[in-house]
Write a protein that holds these residues in place. Structure first.
Motif, short mmCIF file in Angstrom:
data_model
loop_
_atom_site.label_atom_id
_atom_site.label_comp_id
_atom_site.label_asym_id
_atom_site.label_seq_id
_atom_site.Cartn_x
_atom_site.Cartn_y
_atom_site.Cartn_z
N VAL A 154 0.84 -1.20 0.00
CA VAL A 154 0.00 0.00 0.00
C VAL A 154 0.87 1.24 0.00
O VAL A 154 1.87 1.32 0.73
CB VAL A 154 -0.92 0.03 1.24
CG1 VAL A 154 -1.65 1.37 1.37
CG2 VAL A 154 -1.93 -1.11 1.18
N LEU A 155 0.49 2.20 -0.83
CA LEU A 155 1.00 3.56 -0.71
C LEU A 155 -0.16 4.44 -0.27
O LEU A 155 -1.17 4.52 -0.96
CB LEU A 155 1.55 4.08 -2.04
CG LEU A 155 1.85 5.59 -2.09
CD1 LEU A 155 2.92 5.97 -1.09
CD2 LEU A 155 2.24 6.02 -3.50
N TYR A 156 0.00 5.08 0.88
CA TYR A 156 -0.92 6.13 1.31
C TYR A 156 -0.31 7.47 0.95
O TYR A 156 0.90 7.69 1.15
CB TYR A 156 -1.18 6.08 2.82
CG TYR A 156 -1.67 7.39 3.37
CD1 TYR A 156 -3.00 7.75 3.28
CD2 TYR A 156 -0.78 8.32 3.93
CE1 TYR A 156 -3.46 8.97 3.75
CE2 TYR A 156 -1.22 9.55 4.40
CZ TYR A 156 -2.55 9.87 4.30
OH TYR A 156 -3.00 11.09 4.75
N GLY A 157 -1.13 8.37 0.42
CA GLY A 157 -0.69 9.74 0.18
C GLY A 157 -1.83 10.70 0.42
O GLY A 157 -3.00 10.38 0.16
N LYS A 158 -1.51 11.87 0.92
CA LYS A 158 -2.55 12.89 1.09
C LYS A 158 -3.13 13.24 -0.29
O LYS A 158 -2.40 13.41 -1.27
CB LYS A 158 -1.96 14.13 1.75
CG LYS A 158 -1.65 13.95 3.23
CD LYS A 158 -1.10 15.23 3.83
CE LYS A 158 -0.84 15.07 5.33
NZ LYS A 158 -0.22 16.28 5.94
N LYS A 159 -4.44 13.36 -0.32
CA LYS A 159 -5.14 13.53 -1.60
C LYS A 159 -4.61 14.72 -2.40
O LYS A 159 -4.39 14.63 -3.61
CB LYS A 159 -6.64 13.68 -1.35
CG LYS A 159 -7.47 13.79 -2.61
CD LYS A 159 -8.96 13.92 -2.30
CE LYS A 159 -9.77 14.10 -3.57
NZ LYS A 159 -11.22 14.25 -3.28
N GLN A 160 -4.37 15.84 -1.72
CA GLN A 160 -3.94 17.04 -2.45
C GLN A 160 -2.58 16.87 -3.09
O GLN A 160 -2.25 17.51 -4.10
CB GLN A 160 -3.95 18.27 -1.53
CG GLN A 160 -2.99 18.24 -0.35
CD GLN A 160 -3.62 17.66 0.90
OE1 GLN A 160 -4.52 16.82 0.83
NE2 GLN A 160 -3.17 18.14 2.06
#
Length: 409
Positions: free
Chosen positions: A233-239
């Motif tokens: 998984v890569l999580y990243g802030k949407k913006q």
């Protein structure tokens, strides 16, 4: 589910190795899989194996529901704001490389600083070396304290107004150190930098809350947390993700394709080119269900107790060096050690003869080995299915190893 009752759910542990009951102490490399995960994979392949998103038939719908349902489980597991922030990858390595190639290559320039630590896994060093070479950015390292921990005062001193990206491991795969990533992130953000967290060794063992940490990116792997190999998984802030370009192109990630121009799908699918890791995601979802039934806080407490028990018993063995913090309070269930005058590979070989699986080598952390002034170490890593009985057999095996080489030499 009581953590004392979990071992029977792991069929691979019910075997003998070299005539001894298996004691598996290599979960930092890869964890074993419970029957719930194995059955979820089998059910997918037996009952609704199909591609996702594109088909309107029943099997395709069921596969899509399973795949996207797993994304929802991951979102809740790490407390992300939205499933749009959850990108399935092949593992932590792919997640970190995606940030390096898509975000960092586009946003860093000559003279910008990238700050990491010497305790990082190679997959959190080499991508930043490549970014620095190609952009002219400067790669800097946080100093380590004598016990391998990171001082926030050193973080304050190392991070400057020129720092644009800070990438650190949440939990060291060698020292077992649990780093203060939230506090490091606050310092990074104050300087205008983004925080990238390698959570490969954290997600299986600690409650990870990306909103509380306030990290900008975070990656982890399914196979270290009771899930299948080949899924992460890569999580990243949407913006941030919205302003990043994909690094792989092809099916699934496109919106419209013309002869000379194409447009991309919305998040998160623009970063998932080709047929995705469907079975892996479904298996990861089953692993998350299993871990949450036990409780991450319960798993953390269990491992702290095992680590403390193991370190206490190991401290009675002459000529044995344990690396990292002396207290089990600030470390996960990872103990890296060496026996005087015995090569780590020999230690692992003798322990294997006793049915005990440990890791030996540089653990994909050669800069840290250099900092420790060793070429290699042995490592025992505990997980939810281990017990004090496993620790007792492990320490008895260490004593036998010492006696064997004392007799030989």
């Amino acid at each position: 589910m009581n953590i004392k009752d979990v071992r029977p759910y792991f069929p691979i542990l019910n075997q003998e190795v070299n005539g001894h009951p298996l004691v598996y102490l290599d979960s930092a490399a890869t964890s074993q899989k419970p029957v719930q995960v194995i059955e979820a994979l089998e059910k997918y392949y037996r009952e609704y194996n199909s591609n996702v998103h594109r088909g309107v038939h029943t099997l395709g719908t069921r596969a899509t529901d399973g795949y996207e349902g797993a994304r929802e489980k991951v979102k809740n597991f790490i407390n992300a704001n939205s499933t749009e922030e959850i990108i399935f990858t092949r593992g932590t390595t792919t997640a970190l490389n995606t940030v390096a190639q898509s975000y960092a290559m586009a946003n860093l320039k000559e003279g910008d600083e990238i700050v990491i630590s010497p305790m990082e896994h190679h997959s959190n060093i080499i991508p930043w070396q490549q970014v620095a070479k190609r952009t002219g950015a400067v790669l800097k390292y946080l100093p380590l304290q004598a016990d391998g921990t990171i001082s926030l005062a050193d973080v304050e001193e190392t991070i400057t107004d020129s720092t644009k990206l800070v990438s650190v491991t949440y939990v060291s795969n060698v020292l077992g150190v649990i780093n203060p990533v939230k506090e490091i992130g606050a310092i990074a953000h104050k300087a205008g930098a983004v925080l990238v967290v390698d959570a490969a060794q954290a997600a299986p063992h600690l409650k990870v809350d990306v909103q509380d940490i306030d990290c900008d990116f975070l990656g982890f792997s399914g196979h270290k947390m009771c899930g299948p190999t080949g899924i992460g998984v890569l999580y990243g802030k949407k913006q941030l993700l919205e302003n990043m370009e994909p690094i792989e192109f092809g099916g699934e990630m496109i919106d419209f394709v013309g002869l000379y121009e194409s447009t991309w799908k919305e998040l998160p699918w623009r970063f998932e080119a080709g047929t995705p890791i469907i079975a892996g995601a479904i298996g990861l979802g089953a692993a998350i269900d299993f871990l949450e039934e036990i409780g991450l806080d319960t798993i953390t407490e269990h491992e702290h107790k095992l680590a403390a028990y193991a370190m206490e018993k190991m401290s009675t063995v002459d000529g044995l060096t344990i690396y990292g913090p002396k207290s089990a309070e600030n470390r996960a269930g990872v103990i890296t050690f060496n026996i005087e005058d015995v090569h780590p590979h020999d230690v692992a070989t003798v322990l294997d003869a006793e049915g005990i699986a440990v890791r030996a080598g540089h653990h994909c952390a050669q800069p840290l080995m250099k900092w420790l002034n060793v070429s290699a170490t042995a490592r025992a890593s505990f997980y939810l299915y281990n017990s004090e009985d496993d620790v007792d057999k492990f320490v008895d095996g260490i004593v036998k190893t010492k006696e064997y080489f004392s007799d030989v030499f």
